[in-house]
Scaffold this motif. Structure first.
Motif, PDB file in Angstrom:
ATOM      1  N   GLY A   1      -5.569  -5.305   2.290  1.00  0.00           N
ATOM      2  CA  GLY A   1      -6.523  -5.171   1.196  1.00  0.00           C
ATOM      3  C   GLY A   1      -6.666  -3.767   0.644  1.00  0.00           C
ATOM      4  N   ALA A   2      -5.705  -2.893   0.964  1.00  0.00           N
ATOM      5  CA  ALA A   2      -5.812  -1.489   0.565  1.00  0.00           C
ATOM      6  C   ALA A   2      -5.378  -1.238  -0.878  1.00  0.00           C
ATOM      7  N   GLU A   3      -4.860  -2.234  -1.544  1.00  0.00           N
ATOM      8  CA  GLU A   3      -4.322  -2.006  -2.882  1.00  0.00           C
ATOM      9  C   GLU A   3      -5.380  -1.502  -3.844  1.00  0.00           C
ATOM     10  N   ALA A   4      -5.110  -0.313  -4.349  1.00  0.00           N
ATOM     11  CA  ALA A   4      -5.925   0.301  -5.396  1.00  0.00           C
ATOM     12  C   ALA A   4      -7.420   0.217  -5.112  1.00  0.00           C
ATOM     13  N   LEU A   5      -7.795   0.615  -3.907  1.00  0.00           N
ATOM     14  CA  LEU A   5      -9.211   0.612  -3.546  1.00  0.00           C
ATOM     15  C   LEU A   5     -10.038   1.431  -4.532  1.00  0.00           C
ATOM     16  N   TRP A   6      -9.434   2.486  -5.082  1.00  0.00           N
ATOM     17  CA  TRP A   6     -10.164   3.338  -6.015  1.00  0.00           C
ATOM     18  C   TRP A   6     -10.639   2.565  -7.235  1.00  0.00           C
ATOM     19  N   ARG A   7      -9.937   1.481  -7.567  1.00  0.00           N
ATOM     20  CA  ARG A   7     -10.373   0.663  -8.698  1.00  0.00           C
ATOM     21  C   ARG A   7     -11.652  -0.096  -8.358  1.00  0.00           C
ATOM     22  N   GLN A   8     -11.951  -0.208  -7.042  1.00  0.00           N
ATOM     23  CA  GLN A   8     -13.181  -0.840  -6.576  1.00  0.00           C
ATOM     24  C   GLN A   8     -14.227   0.206  -6.204  1.00  0.00           C
ATOM     25  N   GLY A   9     -13.910   1.484  -6.461  1.00  0.00           N
ATOM     26  CA  GLY A   9     -14.843   2.560  -6.146  1.00  0.00           C
ATOM     27  C   GLY A   9     -14.838   2.961  -4.688  1.00  0.00           C
ATOM     28  N   LEU A  10     -13.727   2.707  -3.978  1.00  0.00           N
ATOM     29  CA  LEU A  10     -13.640   2.999  -2.552  1.00  0.00           C
ATOM     30  C   LEU A  10     -12.471   3.924  -2.234  1.00  0.00           C
ATOM     31  N   ALA A  11     -12.600   4.650  -1.146  1.00  0.00           N
ATOM     32  CA  ALA A  11     -11.507   5.451  -0.594  1.00  0.00           C
ATOM     33  C   ALA A  11     -11.383   5.077   0.872  1.00  0.00           C
ATOM     34  N   GLU A  12     -10.165   4.979   1.356  1.00  0.00           N
ATOM     35  CA  GLU A  12      -9.946   4.643   2.763  1.00  0.00           C
ATOM     36  C   GLU A  12      -9.140   5.751   3.419  1.00  0.00           C
ATOM     37  N   PHE A  13      -9.584   6.151   4.608  1.00  0.00           N
ATOM     38  CA  PHE A  13      -8.905   7.197   5.359  1.00  0.00           C
ATOM     39  C   PHE A  13      -8.556   6.669   6.740  1.00  0.00           C
ATOM     40  N   ASP A  14      -7.365   6.983   7.188  1.00  0.00           N
ATOM     41  CA  ASP A  14      -6.904   6.596   8.512  1.00  0.00           C
ATOM     42  C   ASP A  14      -6.493   7.852   9.259  1.00  0.00           C
TER      43      ASP A  14
ATOM     44  N   ALA B   1      -7.453  10.855   8.758  1.00  0.00           N
ATOM     45  CA  ALA B   1      -7.245  11.968   7.818  1.00  0.00           C
ATOM     46  C   ALA B   1      -8.106  13.150   8.251  1.00  0.00           C
ATOM     47  N   THR B   2      -7.656  14.349   7.937  1.00  0.00           N
ATOM     48  CA  THR B   2      -8.510  15.501   8.194  1.00  0.00           C
ATOM     49  C   THR B   2      -9.658  15.467   7.182  1.00  0.00           C
ATOM     50  N   LEU B   3     -10.758  16.110   7.535  1.00  0.00           N
ATOM     51  CA  LEU B   3     -11.867  16.181   6.574  1.00  0.00           C
ATOM     52  C   LEU B   3     -11.414  16.886   5.305  1.00  0.00           C
ATOM     53  N   ALA B   4     -10.551  17.895   5.444  1.00  0.00           N
ATOM     54  CA  ALA B   4     -10.044  18.594   4.254  1.00  0.00           C
ATOM     55  C   ALA B   4      -9.308  17.631   3.331  1.00  0.00           C
ATOM     56  N   GLU B   5      -8.467  16.752   3.895  1.00  0.00           N
ATOM     57  CA  GLU B   5      -7.729  15.777   3.082  1.00  0.00           C
ATOM     58  C   GLU B   5      -8.685  14.772   2.440  1.00  0.00           C
ATOM     59  N   ALA B   6      -9.653  14.289   3.203  1.00  0.00           N
ATOM     60  CA  ALA B   6     -10.612  13.315   2.676  1.00  0.00           C
ATOM     61  C   ALA B   6     -11.439  13.915   1.544  1.00  0.00           C
TER      62      ALA B   6
ATOM     63  N   PHE C   1     -15.004   4.546   2.402  1.00  0.00           N
ATOM     64  CA  PHE C   1     -16.190   5.218   1.881  1.00  0.00           C
ATOM     65  C   PHE C   1     -16.261   5.036   0.378  1.00  0.00           C
ATOM     66  N   ARG C   2     -17.479   5.072  -0.158  1.00  0.00           N
ATOM     67  CA  ARG C   2     -17.680   4.988  -1.605  1.00  0.00           C
ATOM     68  C   ARG C   2     -17.239   6.285  -2.261  1.00  0.00           C
ATOM     69  N   LEU C   3     -16.462   6.149  -3.311  1.00  0.00           N
ATOM     70  CA  LEU C   3     -16.118   7.307  -4.131  1.00  0.00           C
ATOM     71  C   LEU C   3     -17.350   7.692  -4.939  1.00  0.00           C
ATOM     72  N   HIS C   4     -17.417   8.911  -5.384  1.00  0.00           N
ATOM     73  CA  HIS C   4     -18.477   9.374  -6.280  1.00  0.00           C
ATOM     74  C   HIS C   4     -19.864   9.324  -5.637  1.00  0.00           C
ATOM     75  N   ASP C   5     -19.901   9.343  -4.289  1.00  0.00           N
ATOM     76  CA  ASP C   5     -21.178   9.441  -3.577  1.00  0.00           C
ATOM     77  C   ASP C   5     -20.992  10.439  -2.430  1.00  0.00           C
ATOM     78  N   PRO C   6     -20.777  11.716  -2.781  1.00  0.00           N
ATOM     79  CA  PRO C   6     -20.454  12.708  -1.760  1.00  0.00           C
ATOM     80  C   PRO C   6     -21.562  12.923  -0.729  1.00  0.00           C
TER      81      PRO C   6
END
Length: 187
Positions: free
Chosen positions: A105-118, A120-125, A153-158
Motif C-alpha cells: 500500500g505504499a504507492e504514492a502515499l504523498w497523494r494521501q498526505g502521508l510519508a512512510e519511513f523504514d 530512516a535517519t531523522l535527517a532523511e525524514a 506520518f502525516r505530511l504538512h503536520d511537523p
C-alpha cells in the motif's frame, strides 16, 4: 506525470520523452513506446522506463525511486540497477546505494498526505517532511540527525511528527519561532 507540492520538472519531447526532475517528487504512469523511449533525469541519475508506474523523489542529498509495476533501469553513479515491482532504490550522498522492498500500500502515499519511513535517519525524514511545509523542522545536533525512525506520518503536520518522535526517541521539541521547530537531544 503527477507532481507533489513544491516540485519542479522540465519536459522535453523529440526522439524520446525526457523529464528532468529538479526537486520534489513525481508519480509517472508511462506507456512503453520503443520508438519514443521515456526517461527521468534526477540527481545525476537516469531512470529509464520499460512500461511502468513509478515514483521519483529528489531531495538536496538523496534520490528515491519506487517501482509499482513494470520495470525501470537506473543508470549513473558508477553502476546500473534494475528494479522489479515492489522495490525501492535509494541513493544518499556519501552512502552506498540500496534497494529495499516497499511496504504494501505504499504507492504514492504523498497523494494521501502521508510519508512512510523504514529505519530512516531523522535527517532523511525531516528532509522529506520539510518539502512544501511552511513550518520547518530543524536539527542541529548530529546525534539527533542520526537517530532512526520508522512509521507512517502525516505530511504538512511537523509539530505532530516532532511530538510523536519525542515520545519514542531521546529528543525534545523546542519551538524556535512560528516557522521553525527544533528537535534537540534529551539528556
Amino acid at each position: 506525470m503527477t507532481l507533489d507540492v513544491d516540485s519542479r520538472a522540465r519536459v522535453a519531447f523529440g526522439n524520446g520523452r525526457r523529464v528532468s526532475l529538479d526537486r520534489g517528487r513525481a508519480l509517472f504512469d508511462v506507456r512503453h513506446d520503443s520508438a519514443h523511449p521515456f526517461s527521468v533525469a534526477a540527481r545525476g541519475r537516469t531512470i529509464i522506463d520499460v512500461g511502468t508506474r513509478f515514483e521519483v523523489g529528489v531531495a538536496p542529498s538523496s534520490l528515491r525511486v519506487a517501482l509499482f509495476e513494470g520495470g525501470v533501469r537506473i543508470e549513473g553513479g558508477g553502476s546500473a540497477t534494475v528494479l522489479r515491482p515492489g522495490q525501492a532504490f535509494v541513493a544518499n550522498a556519501g552512502k552506498p546505494d540500496r534497494v529495499s522492498l516497499l511496504a504494501p500500500g505504499a504507492e504514492a502515499l504523498w497523494r494521501q498526505g502521508l510519508a512512510e519511513f523504514d529505519n530512516a535517519t531523522l535527517a532523511e525524514a525531516i528532509e522529506q517532511l520539510n518539502a512544501g511545509s511552511e513550518v520547518k523542522l530543524v536539527i542541529v545536533d548530529p546525534r539527533v540527525a542520526a537517530l532512526r525512525v520508522s512509521g507512517r506520518f502525516r505530511l504538512h503536520d511537523p509539530l505532530r511528527f516532532a511530538t510523536t518522535v519525542a515520545e519514542i526517541l531521546p529528543v525534545r521539541v523546542v519551538r524556535i519561532d512560528p516557522a521553525r521547530i527544533e528537535l534537540r537531544y534529551r539528556r
